[in-house]
Design an enzyme around this catalytic site. Structure first.
Site, PDB file in Angstrom:
ATOM      1  N   ASP A 139      14.657  -0.897   0.806  1.00 18.73           N
ATOM      2  CA  ASP A 139      15.457  -0.995   2.034  1.00 18.73           C
ATOM      3  C   ASP A 139      16.484  -2.114   1.832  1.00 18.73           C
ATOM      4  O   ASP A 139      17.553  -1.875   1.289  1.00 18.73           O
ATOM      5  CB  ASP A 139      14.511  -1.252   3.208  1.00 18.73           C
ATOM      6  N   ARG A 198       0.037   6.736   7.567  1.00 21.59           N
ATOM      7  CA  ARG A 198       0.100   6.837   6.105  1.00 21.59           C
ATOM      8  C   ARG A 198      -0.434   8.182   5.617  1.00 21.59           C
ATOM      9  O   ARG A 198      -0.050   8.656   4.556  1.00 21.59           O
ATOM     10  CB  ARG A 198      -0.733   5.729   5.445  1.00 21.59           C
ATOM     11  N   ASP A 255       3.915   3.537   6.442  1.00 22.73           N
ATOM     12  CA  ASP A 255       3.262   3.228   7.717  1.00 22.73           C
ATOM     13  C   ASP A 255       4.192   2.617   8.739  1.00 22.73           C
ATOM     14  O   ASP A 255       5.253   2.088   8.418  1.00 22.73           O
ATOM     15  CB  ASP A 255       2.129   2.220   7.478  1.00 22.73           C
ATOM     16  N   LYS A 273      16.823   3.645   0.691  1.00 21.07           N
ATOM     17  CA  LYS A 273      17.437   3.532   2.017  1.00 21.07           C
ATOM     18  C   LYS A 273      18.581   2.545   1.888  1.00 21.07           C
ATOM     19  O   LYS A 273      18.356   1.360   1.655  1.00 21.07           O
ATOM     20  CB  LYS A 273      16.366   3.017   2.988  1.00 21.07           C
ATOM     21  N   PHE A 282      13.740   4.647  10.606  1.00 16.08           N
ATOM     22  CA  PHE A 282      12.425   4.207  10.140  1.00 16.08           C
ATOM     23  C   PHE A 282      11.551   5.433   9.962  1.00 16.08           C
ATOM     24  O   PHE A 282      11.437   6.270  10.849  1.00 16.08           O
ATOM     25  CB  PHE A 282      11.790   3.216  11.123  1.00 16.08           C
ATOM     26  N   GLU A 302       7.643   2.190  -6.310  1.00 14.85           N
ATOM     27  CA  GLU A 302       7.785   1.691  -4.941  1.00 14.85           C
ATOM     28  C   GLU A 302       7.867   2.850  -3.959  1.00 14.85           C
ATOM     29  O   GLU A 302       8.229   3.957  -4.328  1.00 14.85           O
ATOM     30  CB  GLU A 302       9.096   0.882  -4.839  1.00 14.85           C
ATOM     31  N   ASP A 303       7.545   2.566  -2.703  1.00 14.14           N
ATOM     32  CA  ASP A 303       7.724   3.589  -1.672  1.00 14.14           C
ATOM     33  C   ASP A 303       9.177   3.636  -1.197  1.00 14.14           C
ATOM     34  O   ASP A 303       9.823   4.674  -1.284  1.00 14.14           O
ATOM     35  CB  ASP A 303       6.743   3.366  -0.499  1.00 14.14           C
ATOM     36  N   LYS A 344       0.814  -1.194   0.000  1.00  8.81           N
ATOM     37  CA  LYS A 344       0.000   0.000   0.000  1.00  8.81           C
ATOM     38  C   LYS A 344       0.858   1.260   0.000  1.00  8.81           C
ATOM     39  O   LYS A 344       0.389   2.345  -0.294  1.00  8.81           O
ATOM     40  CB  LYS A 344      -0.871   0.036   1.275  1.00  8.81           C
ATOM     41  N   GLY A 345       2.110   1.104   0.400  1.00  7.09           N
ATOM     42  CA  GLY A 345       2.972   2.259   0.697  1.00  7.09           C
ATOM     43  C   GLY A 345       3.079   3.302  -0.391  1.00  7.09           C
ATOM     44  O   GLY A 345       3.298   4.480  -0.109  1.00  7.09           O
TER      45      GLY A 345
HETATM   46  P1  IMP Z   1      12.854  -4.360   1.663  1.00  9.29           P
HETATM   47  O1  IMP Z   1      12.352  -5.670   1.135  1.00  9.29           O
HETATM   48  O2  IMP Z   1      13.714  -4.548   2.887  1.00  9.29           O
HETATM   49  O3  IMP Z   1      13.554  -3.525   0.618  1.00  9.29           O
HETATM   50  O4  IMP Z   1      11.610  -3.592   2.241  1.00  9.29           O
HETATM   51  C1  IMP Z   1      10.902  -2.726   1.487  1.00  9.29           C
HETATM   52  C2  IMP Z   1       9.537  -2.458   2.065  1.00  9.29           C
HETATM   53  O5  IMP Z   1       9.575  -2.366   3.499  1.00  9.29           O
HETATM   54  C3  IMP Z   1       9.091  -1.109   1.564  1.00  9.29           C
HETATM   55  O6  IMP Z   1       8.394  -1.231   0.349  1.00  9.29           O
HETATM   56  C4  IMP Z   1       8.242  -0.609   2.699  1.00  9.29           C
HETATM   57  O7  IMP Z   1       6.918  -1.031   2.524  1.00  9.29           O
HETATM   58  C5  IMP Z   1       8.842  -1.241   3.938  1.00  9.29           C
HETATM   59  N1  IMP Z   1       9.748  -0.309   4.631  1.00  9.29           N
HETATM   60  C6  IMP Z   1      11.105  -0.330   4.651  1.00  9.29           C
HETATM   61  N2  IMP Z   1      11.594   0.680   5.375  1.00  9.29           N
HETATM   62  C7  IMP Z   1      10.518   1.391   5.804  1.00  9.29           C
HETATM   63  C8  IMP Z   1      10.363   2.600   6.592  1.00  9.29           C
HETATM   64  O8  IMP Z   1      11.324   3.251   7.029  1.00  9.29           O
HETATM   65  N3  IMP Z   1       9.087   3.011   6.798  1.00  9.29           N
HETATM   66  C9  IMP Z   1       7.992   2.350   6.316  1.00  9.29           C
HETATM   67  N4  IMP Z   1       8.079   1.235   5.572  1.00  9.29           N
HETATM   68  C10 IMP Z   1       9.338   0.756   5.334  1.00  9.29           C
HETATM   69 MG    MG Z   2       5.107  -1.411   3.573  1.00  6.28          MG
END
Ligand code: IMP
Ligand code: MG
Length: 182
Positions: free
Chosen positions: A109, A171, A165, A137, A158, A105-106, A49-50
């Site tokens: 990470d 959000r 969220d 990030k 974070f 994407e939002d 949803k991000g």
């Molecule tokens: P990844 O698989 O570790 O790259 O995680 C990515 C997903 O984790 C993102 O699409 C977000 O939905 C969530 N996420 C990662 N860091 C944050 C944050 O700081 N705030 C909110 N959601 C996050």
């Molecule tokens: Mg998320």
């Protein structure tokens, strides 16, 4: 009435990225995307949803003809850390075969969510596949997934707001804030 059932969670009093800064970056990204996709149609794949606010602003800022579809992924893990095990909760409704796909994407990470989405989409034979993220990030990146368009880069912390969220909360903040002590 309390707006949150988690009174121990504190957000930074100042935004990390203000609504104005976000709007300016969205415009700049749209300009870059328009330049790269001249004469084509973009199929934007927004990751729910991000990215719901980001896609809403981005799709209105680009001038290139665009269609939009949504995918919902869930990654098992804690509230603030991804495990790398990704489940497709809601798949795309349209075929992407032969389309110029832009994943929206939002946050990237660890990169695990995006890497598994990318290989799933590549299997469906799009004409091209690029990735646009609002936030890059870098501190916990464990993959080398290529990100073509980046709104903002940050190291650690974070963040919530503008679609992002913490356990479904915040959000709806118009700007992005850091969760203190996360
Ligand atoms: P990844 O698989 O570790 O790259 O995680 C990515 C997903 O984790 C993102 O699409 C977000 O939905 C969530 N996420 C990662 N860091 C944050 C944050 O700081 N705030 C909110 N959601 C996050
Ligand atoms: Mg998320």
């Amino acid at each position: 009435m309390s707006t949150s059932s988690s009174p121990d969670i504190k957000l930074s009093p100042k935004p990390l990225f203000s609504a104005e800064e976000i709007a300016a970056r969205v415009e700049a990204l749209a300009t870059q995307i328009d330049r790269d996709y001249q004469g084509r149609e973009i199929m934007m794949v927004a990751v729910l949803k991000g990215s719901f606010l980001f896609i809403a602003d981005l799709v209105r800022a680009v001038k290139t003809p665009s269609i939009v579809d949504f995918v919902r992924l869930a990654s098992y893990g804690s509230a603030t850390q991804s495990s790398g095990i990704i489940e497709v909760r809601k798949d795309l409704e349209m075929s992407i075969k032969g389309k110029d796909v832009l994943v929206v994407e939002d946050i990237v990470d660890s990169g695990l969510t995006l890497e598994s989405l990318r290989s799933m989409l590549l299997n469906r034979q799009p004409a091209s596949l690029r990735i646009c993220t609002l936030i890059d990030k870098q501190a916990h990146r464990v993959t080398s997934v290529p990100v073509d368009y980046i709104g903002f880069s940050m190291d650690d912390g974070f963040i919530v707001g503008y679609g992002l969220d913490l356990d479904e909360r915040y959000r709806n903040l118009p700007d992005i804030r850091v969760v203190e002590g996360a």
